[in-house]
Enzyme design. Structure first.
Site, PDB file in Angstrom:
ATOM      1  N   THR A 120      47.085  29.365  32.134  1.00 14.01           N
ATOM      2  CA  THR A 120      46.887  30.688  32.727  1.00 14.01           C
ATOM      3  C   THR A 120      45.391  30.973  32.867  1.00 14.01           C
ATOM      4  O   THR A 120      44.569  30.484  32.095  1.00 14.01           O
ATOM      5  CB  THR A 120      47.549  31.788  31.880  1.00 14.01           C
ATOM      6  OG1 THR A 120      46.931  31.856  30.588  1.00 14.01           O
ATOM      7  CG2 THR A 120      49.042  31.532  31.724  1.00 14.01           C
ATOM      8  N   GLY A 121      45.063  31.741  33.884  1.00 13.92           N
ATOM      9  CA  GLY A 121      43.651  32.064  34.110  1.00 13.92           C
ATOM     10  C   GLY A 121      42.813  30.826  34.330  1.00 13.92           C
ATOM     11  O   GLY A 121      41.717  30.701  33.771  1.00 13.92           O
ATOM     12  N   SER A 122      43.298  29.917  35.187  1.00 12.62           N
ATOM     13  CA  SER A 122      42.620  28.617  35.315  1.00 12.62           C
ATOM     14  C   SER A 122      41.862  28.454  36.620  1.00 12.62           C
ATOM     15  O   SER A 122      41.577  27.334  37.041  1.00 12.62           O
ATOM     16  CB  SER A 122      43.637  27.482  35.161  1.00 12.62           C
ATOM     17  OG  SER A 122      44.799  27.695  35.931  1.00 12.62           O
ATOM     18  N   THR A 123      41.513  29.565  37.268  1.00 12.91           N
ATOM     19  CA  THR A 123      40.735  29.456  38.498  1.00 12.91           C
ATOM     20  C   THR A 123      39.238  29.364  38.232  1.00 12.91           C
ATOM     21  O   THR A 123      38.459  29.076  39.144  1.00 12.91           O
ATOM     22  CB  THR A 123      41.006  30.657  39.428  1.00 12.91           C
ATOM     23  OG1 THR A 123      40.667  31.868  38.746  1.00 12.91           O
ATOM     24  CG2 THR A 123      42.468  30.695  39.854  1.00 12.91           C
TER      25      THR A 123
ATOM     26  N   GLY B 126      35.999  29.107  34.741  1.00 12.87           N
ATOM     27  CA  GLY B 126      35.649  29.111  33.321  1.00 12.87           C
ATOM     28  C   GLY B 126      36.346  28.058  32.477  1.00 12.87           C
ATOM     29  O   GLY B 126      36.637  26.947  32.935  1.00 12.87           O
ATOM     30  N   ILE B 127      36.609  28.425  31.240  1.00 12.26           N
ATOM     31  CA  ILE B 127      37.250  27.507  30.298  1.00 12.26           C
ATOM     32  C   ILE B 127      38.606  27.061  30.817  1.00 12.26           C
ATOM     33  O   ILE B 127      38.972  25.885  30.723  1.00 12.26           O
ATOM     34  CB  ILE B 127      37.386  28.169  28.910  1.00 12.26           C
ATOM     35  CG1 ILE B 127      35.995  28.352  28.273  1.00 12.26           C
ATOM     36  CG2 ILE B 127      38.271  27.338  27.994  1.00 12.26           C
ATOM     37  CD1 ILE B 127      36.015  29.148  26.975  1.00 12.26           C
ATOM     38  N   GLY B 128      39.378  27.983  31.379  1.00 14.48           N
ATOM     39  CA  GLY B 128      40.704  27.633  31.879  1.00 14.48           C
ATOM     40  C   GLY B 128      40.657  26.587  32.967  1.00 14.48           C
ATOM     41  O   GLY B 128      41.492  25.671  33.001  1.00 14.48           O
TER      42      GLY B 128
ATOM     43  N   SER C 234      39.121  32.841  19.851  1.00  9.49           N
ATOM     44  CA  SER C 234      37.656  32.935  19.834  1.00  9.49           C
ATOM     45  C   SER C 234      37.194  33.036  18.395  1.00  9.49           C
ATOM     46  O   SER C 234      37.949  33.494  17.522  1.00  9.49           O
ATOM     47  CB  SER C 234      37.198  34.190  20.599  1.00  9.49           C
ATOM     48  OG  SER C 234      35.840  34.472  20.363  1.00  9.49           O
TER      49      SER C 234
ATOM     50  N   TYR D 255      37.842  43.495  21.964  1.00  9.29           N
ATOM     51  CA  TYR D 255      38.023  42.070  22.258  1.00  9.29           C
ATOM     52  C   TYR D 255      38.357  41.307  20.978  1.00  9.29           C
ATOM     53  O   TYR D 255      39.303  40.516  20.941  1.00  9.29           O
ATOM     54  CB  TYR D 255      36.756  41.517  22.892  1.00  9.29           C
ATOM     55  CG  TYR D 255      36.742  40.018  23.084  1.00  9.29           C
ATOM     56  CD1 TYR D 255      37.451  39.433  24.112  1.00  9.29           C
ATOM     57  CD2 TYR D 255      36.001  39.196  22.240  1.00  9.29           C
ATOM     58  CE1 TYR D 255      37.435  38.056  24.302  1.00  9.29           C
ATOM     59  CE2 TYR D 255      35.967  37.830  22.420  1.00  9.29           C
ATOM     60  CZ  TYR D 255      36.686  37.259  23.454  1.00  9.29           C
ATOM     61  OH  TYR D 255      36.669  35.900  23.630  1.00  9.29           O
TER      62      TYR D 255
END
Length: 264
Positions: free
Chosen positions: A13-16, A18-20, A141, A154
C-alpha cells in the site's frame, strides 16, 4: 542468500513513492508479482512504469484505492482478493505542535496509518492462514518508541501499529504465516526531501547541510549520523517477506540507524 519470491503475490500500500515504492521495486526484483497501490490512477500508472523500467520483466498490476477509508480497502480487496505478502506501508506524517493538532488530524492520522493495515489484514490474513503461508509487514517507525514531541499524533499511530502487528502474530501460532513490523528511522523519501528542502530555505543552508543538521539536532542518538535511503529500508522488508525469514515472527525490526539506545 538468494531470495526468490517467484509465485508469490505481494501488495504494497502507498507504493507510488518513497519507501513503499522502493519496497515494491525490491519485491519485484525478487520475483514476486507486485500490486502497486496509490490514491490516483495516474500515480499508480507512473509508479508501475518506473518499476518496469528498473526491473525488466517485472510482474506488476496496479490498483488505485484510498486505503484510509473502509470503502477504499473494500474496493482493493475486491480487485485483489488474494495476496501472499501484505505490506502495510501507507502512511502520513506532519510536524505540528500538540496544542495545534485538532481532533480531525488525530482521526485522519489514525485512519491512514493504522486502520488501513487493520482492515487489509482482516481481509487477507484468513486466506493466508487457510493456505498455511503468508507474510504481513507493518511499516512502523522509530517514532513508535521515541515519540517525537513535534508530531505526537504520528508517534501514537506508529505505537499502535506495533500493538496490532504483535497481536496478529499471536494468531499465527503453529502456522507458516508471520506478522512483523519494521521500524525505519529518518529516511530520505520524497516527502522528507521536501521537508529538508524547506528547512534549507528557512535557514539559508544547502539541502545536505540541512539534512545533516536535522539529524544532529533532532536525532543525535543516531549511530549512522545520516538519513537512511529508501532502498536500505526496502532491503529489510524484502528479507522479512521471504521464505528465508520463516523464524522471524512477532518482531519489531529496527532499521533506524541505531537511534534507540536499548539492546532489546
Amino acid at each position: 542468500m538468494h531470495i526468490n519470491l517467484s509465485g508469490k503475490t505481494a501488495l504494497v500500500t502507498g507504493s507510488t513513492a518513497g519507501i513503499g515504492h522502493a519496497i515494491a521495486r525490491g519485491l519485484a526484483a525478487a520475483g514476486a508479482e507486485v500490486v502497486v497501490n496509490g490514491r490516483s490512477q495516474a500515480k499508480v500508472d507512473a509508479a508501475q512504469a518506473a518499476i518496469d523500467k528498473a526491473v525488466p520483466g517485472a510482474k506488476l498490476c496496479g490498483v488505485a484505492a484510498d486505503v484510509s477509508t473502509a470503502e477504499g480497502c473494500a474496493a482493493l480487496l475486491v480487485a485483489i482478493p488474494r495476496v501472499d505478502i501484505l505490506i502495510n506501508n501507507a502512511g502520513i506524517f506532519e510536524p505540528k505542535g500538540f496544542f495545534d493538532i485538532p481532533d480531525a488530524d488525530w482521526q485522519r492520522f489514525f485512519d491512514v496509518n493504522v486502520m488501513s493495515g487493520v482492515r487489509l489484514s482482516r481481509g487477507y490474513m484468513p486466506g493466508m492462514l487457510e493456505r498455511n503461508w503468508g507474510r504481513i509487514v507493518f511499516i512502523a517507525s522509530e517514532s513508535a518508541l521515541m515519540i517525537p514531541k513535534e508530531m505526537i499524533h504520528y508517534g501514537m499511530t506508529k505505537t499502535a501499529q506495533l500493538s496490532v502487528s504483535r497481536g496478529l502474530a499471536e494468531m499465527t501460532r503453529g502456522t507458516a504465516v508471520t506478522v512483523n513490523a519494521v521500524m525505519p528511522g529518518p529516511t530520505m523519501s520524497e516527502g522528507v526531501q521536501t521537508f529538508v528542502a524547506d528547512l534549507a530555505k528557512q535557514n539559508g543552508q544547502s539541502e545536505a547541510e540541512a539534512a545533516a543538521n536535522f539529524v544532529k539536532q533532532h536525532r543525535p542518538g543516531s549511530l549512522i549520523q545520516r538519513f537512511a535511503t529508501v532502498e536500505e529500508i526496502a532491503n529489510m522488508v524484502v528479507y522479512v517477506s521471504s521464505k528465508e525469514a520463516s523464524a522471524t515472527n512477532g518482531a519489531a525490526l529496527r532499521a533506524e540507524g541505531g537511534l534507540l539506545q536499548t539492546i532489546a
